[in-house]
Design a protein around this motif. Structure first.
Motif, PDB file in Angstrom:
ATOM      1  N   LEU A 198       6.658   9.217 -12.104  1.00  0.00           N
ATOM      2  CA  LEU A 198       7.393   8.128 -12.756  1.00  0.00           C
ATOM      3  C   LEU A 198       6.546   7.502 -13.862  1.00  0.00           C
ATOM      4  N   GLU A 199       5.267   7.301 -13.600  1.00  0.00           N
ATOM      5  CA  GLU A 199       4.366   6.748 -14.620  1.00  0.00           C
ATOM      6  C   GLU A 199       4.288   7.686 -15.826  1.00  0.00           C
ATOM      7  N   HIS A 200       4.208   8.987 -15.563  1.00  0.00           N
ATOM      8  CA  HIS A 200       4.156   9.960 -16.659  1.00  0.00           C
ATOM      9  C   HIS A 200       5.448   9.933 -17.468  1.00  0.00           C
ATOM     10  N   GLU A 201       6.590   9.816 -16.771  1.00  0.00           N
ATOM     11  CA  GLU A 201       7.886   9.816 -17.452  1.00  0.00           C
ATOM     12  C   GLU A 201       8.053   8.556 -18.315  1.00  0.00           C
ATOM     13  N   ILE A 202       7.642   7.414 -17.771  1.00  0.00           N
ATOM     14  CA  ILE A 202       7.795   6.164 -18.516  1.00  0.00           C
ATOM     15  C   ILE A 202       6.710   6.008 -19.570  1.00  0.00           C
ATOM     16  N   GLY A 203       5.505   6.507 -19.251  1.00  0.00           N
ATOM     17  CA  GLY A 203       4.432   6.475 -20.238  1.00  0.00           C
ATOM     18  C   GLY A 203       3.489   5.302 -20.108  1.00  0.00           C
ATOM     19  N   VAL A 204       3.574   4.549 -19.012  1.00  0.00           N
ATOM     20  CA  VAL A 204       2.669   3.409 -18.801  1.00  0.00           C
ATOM     21  C   VAL A 204       2.268   3.366 -17.323  1.00  0.00           C
ATOM     22  N   PRO A 205       1.075   2.816 -17.020  1.00  0.00           N
ATOM     23  CA  PRO A 205       0.690   2.656 -15.607  1.00  0.00           C
ATOM     24  C   PRO A 205       1.596   1.631 -14.924  1.00  0.00           C
ATOM     25  N   LEU A 206       1.992   1.945 -13.697  1.00  0.00           N
ATOM     26  CA  LEU A 206       2.862   1.046 -12.942  1.00  0.00           C
ATOM     27  C   LEU A 206       2.159   0.437 -11.740  1.00  0.00           C
ATOM     28  N   SER A 255       0.840  -1.199   0.000  1.00  0.00           N
ATOM     29  CA  SER A 255       0.000   0.000   0.000  1.00  0.00           C
ATOM     30  C   SER A 255       0.874   1.248   0.000  1.00  0.00           C
ATOM     31  N   ILE A 256       0.281   2.345  -0.465  1.00  0.00           N
ATOM     32  CA  ILE A 256       0.980   3.631  -0.445  1.00  0.00           C
ATOM     33  C   ILE A 256       1.147   4.116   0.985  1.00  0.00           C
ATOM     34  N   SER A 257       0.143   3.870   1.833  1.00  0.00           N
ATOM     35  CA  SER A 257       0.229   4.336   3.219  1.00  0.00           C
ATOM     36  C   SER A 257       1.376   3.670   3.967  1.00  0.00           C
ATOM     37  N   ALA A 258       1.558   2.355   3.769  1.00  0.00           N
ATOM     38  CA  ALA A 258       2.654   1.650   4.440  1.00  0.00           C
ATOM     39  C   ALA A 258       4.001   2.144   3.940  1.00  0.00           C
ATOM     40  N   ALA A 259       4.112   2.373   2.619  1.00  0.00           N
ATOM     41  CA  ALA A 259       5.368   2.880   2.062  1.00  0.00           C
ATOM     42  C   ALA A 259       5.662   4.286   2.564  1.00  0.00           C
ATOM     43  N   SER A 260       4.638   5.127   2.652  1.00  0.00           N
ATOM     44  CA  SER A 260       4.854   6.500   3.112  1.00  0.00           C
ATOM     45  C   SER A 260       5.312   6.514   4.561  1.00  0.00           C
ATOM     46  N   SER A 261       4.786   5.583   5.369  1.00  0.00           N
ATOM     47  CA  SER A 261       5.204   5.505   6.767  1.00  0.00           C
ATOM     48  C   SER A 261       6.679   5.134   6.871  1.00  0.00           C
ATOM     49  N   GLU A 262       7.116   4.179   6.055  1.00  0.00           N
ATOM     50  CA  GLU A 262       8.517   3.763   6.119  1.00  0.00           C
ATOM     51  C   GLU A 262       9.442   4.836   5.568  1.00  0.00           C
ATOM     52  N   LEU A 263       8.989   5.556   4.536  1.00  0.00           N
ATOM     53  CA  LEU A 263       9.805   6.620   3.956  1.00  0.00           C
ATOM     54  C   LEU A 263       9.719   7.919   4.760  1.00  0.00           C
ATOM     55  N   ARG A 264       8.779   7.968   5.709  1.00  0.00           N
ATOM     56  CA  ARG A 264       8.545   9.164   6.525  1.00  0.00           C
ATOM     57  C   ARG A 264       8.172  10.363   5.651  1.00  0.00           C
ATOM     58  N   LEU A 265       7.283  10.075   4.696  1.00  0.00           N
ATOM     59  CA  LEU A 265       6.727  11.098   3.818  1.00  0.00           C
ATOM     60  C   LEU A 265       5.212  11.002   3.873  1.00  0.00           C
ATOM     61  N   SER A 266       4.535  12.051   3.411  1.00  0.00           N
ATOM     62  CA  SER A 266       3.078  11.989   3.336  1.00  0.00           C
ATOM     63  C   SER A 266       2.665  11.045   2.210  1.00  0.00           C
ATOM     64  N   GLN A 267       1.447  10.498   2.315  1.00  0.00           N
ATOM     65  CA  GLN A 267       0.939   9.635   1.249  1.00  0.00           C
ATOM     66  C   GLN A 267       0.856  10.408  -0.071  1.00  0.00           C
ATOM     67  N   GLN A 268       0.501  11.681   0.027  1.00  0.00           N
ATOM     68  CA  GLN A 268       0.402  12.503  -1.183  1.00  0.00           C
ATOM     69  C   GLN A 268       1.763  12.618  -1.863  1.00  0.00           C
ATOM     70  N   ALA A 269       2.822  12.813  -1.073  1.00  0.00           N
ATOM     71  CA  ALA A 269       4.160  12.952  -1.655  1.00  0.00           C
ATOM     72  C   ALA A 269       4.594  11.662  -2.340  1.00  0.00           C
ATOM     73  N   VAL A 270       4.322  10.526  -1.715  1.00  0.00           N
ATOM     74  CA  VAL A 270       4.690   9.244  -2.315  1.00  0.00           C
ATOM     75  C   VAL A 270       3.887   8.999  -3.585  1.00  0.00           C
ATOM     76  N   SER A 271       2.581   9.292  -3.520  1.00  0.00           N
ATOM     77  CA  SER A 271       1.732   9.107  -4.697  1.00  0.00           C
ATOM     78  C   SER A 271       2.186   9.992  -5.853  1.00  0.00           C
ATOM     79  N   LEU A 272       2.583  11.225  -5.562  1.00  0.00           N
ATOM     80  CA  LEU A 272       3.057  12.132  -6.615  1.00  0.00           C
ATOM     81  C   LEU A 272       4.344  11.611  -7.260  1.00  0.00           C
ATOM     82  N   ARG A 273       5.225  11.021  -6.436  1.00  0.00           N
ATOM     83  CA  ARG A 273       6.459  10.454  -6.990  1.00  0.00           C
ATOM     84  C   ARG A 273       6.143   9.351  -7.996  1.00  0.00           C
ATOM     85  N   VAL A 274       5.219   8.487  -7.624  1.00  0.00           N
ATOM     86  CA  VAL A 274       4.886   7.371  -8.511  1.00  0.00           C
ATOM     87  C   VAL A 274       4.184   7.866  -9.768  1.00  0.00           C
ATOM     88  N   ARG A 275       3.272   8.822  -9.613  1.00  0.00           N
ATOM     89  CA  ARG A 275       2.576   9.361 -10.794  1.00  0.00           C
ATOM     90  C   ARG A 275       3.561  10.047 -11.741  1.00  0.00           C
TER      91      ARG A 275
END
Length: 303
Positions: free
Chosen positions: A43-51, A21-41
Motif C-alpha cells: 500500500l505504501e508503494h502504491e500510494i508513494g508515501v510512508p504510512l 502493532s503489526i503483531s496484534a493486527a495479524s492476530s486479529e486478522l489471523r494472518l502471519s505478521q509477514q503477510a500483514v507487513s507485506l500488505r502495508v508495504r
C-alpha cells in the motif's frame, strides 16, 4: 493511484493503528505478521508515501497514514456491510442465527434471551447456534464473518462494528468464606499489591478490573496467583482458597448468597462495565433484531 484501493491492505493498516502493532493486527486478522507487513508495504508503494513508523515498541501511523485511514473509513464500513449482506444471501439467514458471546453473557444471560426469542417465533422460527469465547475472540469472529451477532463485556469497543448497550454488569472482589478478607474492607492499594485469581488476557472481566484500579491510581503491581480461561475455573479457584478474585456479580451471586464465597468491599472503588451487542453493517438481520429486542430488556444484576 492508478487502480482501485486494496481494501484488505487498508483494513490491515487500520487495525495496526487501532491495536498499536503489526503483531496484534495479524492476530486479529489471523494472518502471519509477514503477510500483514507485506500488505502495508504494498500500500505504501502504491500510494508513494510512508504510512507507518515501525519500532520495537510498536507501530504508529504517519501524518499521511492518518489521512489515508480517515479517507478509507467510509470504504471499509461499506465493505463490511457488503460482506454481511453476502453472508446473509449465502447462508439463508432467515433460518439461522450465529451468535458469539463472552462467557458471562453466554452462561448467565443468553439462555433466557434465546428461550424467550424462540418462544415468540414458534417451532418454525430461526434456530440459534452459540459460541462462547472471551471478548477479543468474539470481536474477531464478527470481523471475519463467522457469526452474525456478538455480545461482549469489554469496556473497550472496536471500530468498524455497530454497537448497542444492552445493560451493565458489576465486578465483585470475592474470597473463600474462610479467607482473612471475608467481611473486610480493603483499599485499592492493598488490592493492587495482592496476587489474585484472574481471567485470561482478552477477557472483559479482567480488563474492566485492571482499568478500574489504574483509574484509581493503583495499577496492578504483582503477577496473578492463577489465571483461568473460564469463569467457572476462576470461581472454583477462589472458592478453594487459592487467592481473592474479581468476577461478575452474575457469576458469583448464588455463591455469595449460599455462603460459599464472601464479598470484599473496596474503599472508594466500584467496578462496572457495559454489556454490549455488536454486529456488522448498519442494521442487524431480522433474526438478530428479534433476539436484540429480548436482550434490550433492562438488565439489573444484583447480589
Amino acid at each position: 493511484m492508478d487502480r482501485e484501493p486494496d481494501v484488505a491492505a487498508l483494513r490491515a493498516l487500520a487495525l495496526i493503528a487501532e491495536r498499536g502493532s503489526i503483531s496484534a493486527a495479524s492476530s486479529e486478522l489471523r494472518l502471519s505478521q509477514q503477510a500483514v507487513s507485506l500488505r502495508v508495504r504494498s500500500l505504501e508503494h502504491e500510494i508513494g508515501v510512508p504510512l507507518l513508523v515501525r519500532s520495537a515498541r510498536g507501530s504508529q501511523l504517519t501524518a499521511a497514514g492518518e489521512l489515508v485511514i480517515g479517507w478509507a473509513r467510509p470504504l471499509l464500513d461499506a465493505a463490511t456491510e457488503f460482506g454481511a449482506a453476502v453472508q446473509d444471501l449465502r447462508a439463508g439467514r432467515e433460518g439461522s442465527l450465529r451468535i458469539a458471546a463472552s462467557l458471562t453473557i453466554a452462561e448467565h444471560l443468553l439462555p433466557g434471551w434465546i428461550a424467550r426469542w424462540r418462544g415468540l417465533q414458534g417451532p418454525s422460527g430461526a434456530t440459534a447456534t452459540l459460541t462462547a469465547a472471551n471478548s477479543s475472540a468474539v470481536i474477531a469472529a464478527l470481523r471475519s464473518g463467522e457469526v452474525d451477532l456478538g455480545f461482549v463485556e469489554t469496556p473497550e469497543l472496536p471500530s468498524g462494528l455497530t454497537a448497542a448497550t444492552v445493560g451493565r454488569d458489576r465486578i465483585e472482589v470475592v474470597v473463600a468464606a474462610s479467607h482473612p478478607w471475608a467481611g473486610r474492607t480493603v483499599s485499592p492499594a492493598e488490592l493492587a499489591a495482592t496476587p489474585m485469581v484472574h481471567r485470561e488476557r482478552g477477557s472483559g472481566t479482567r480488563l474492566a478490573f485492571e482499568q478500574a484500579l489504574a483509574a484509581a491510581g493503583h495499577p496492578l503491581e504483582v503477577e496473578p496467583a492463577a489465571v483461568h480461561d473460564t469463569t467457572l475455573g476462576a470461581r472454583s479457584a477462589v472458592m478453594a482458597g487459592v487467592a481473592p478474585g474479581a468476577l461478575s456479580v452474575l457469576a458469583v451471586r448464588d455463591d455469595i448468597r449460599g455462603g460459599r464465597l464472601a464479598r470484599v468491599a473496596v474503599s472508594g472503588l466500584e467496578i462496572t462495565r457495559p454489556l454490549t451487542a455488536l454486529w456488522r453493517g448498519s442494521d442487524p438481520t431480522a433474526a438478530a433484531q428479534a433476539l436484540l429486542d429480548e436482550a434490550l430488556r433492562p438488565v439489573e444484576p444484583t447480589a
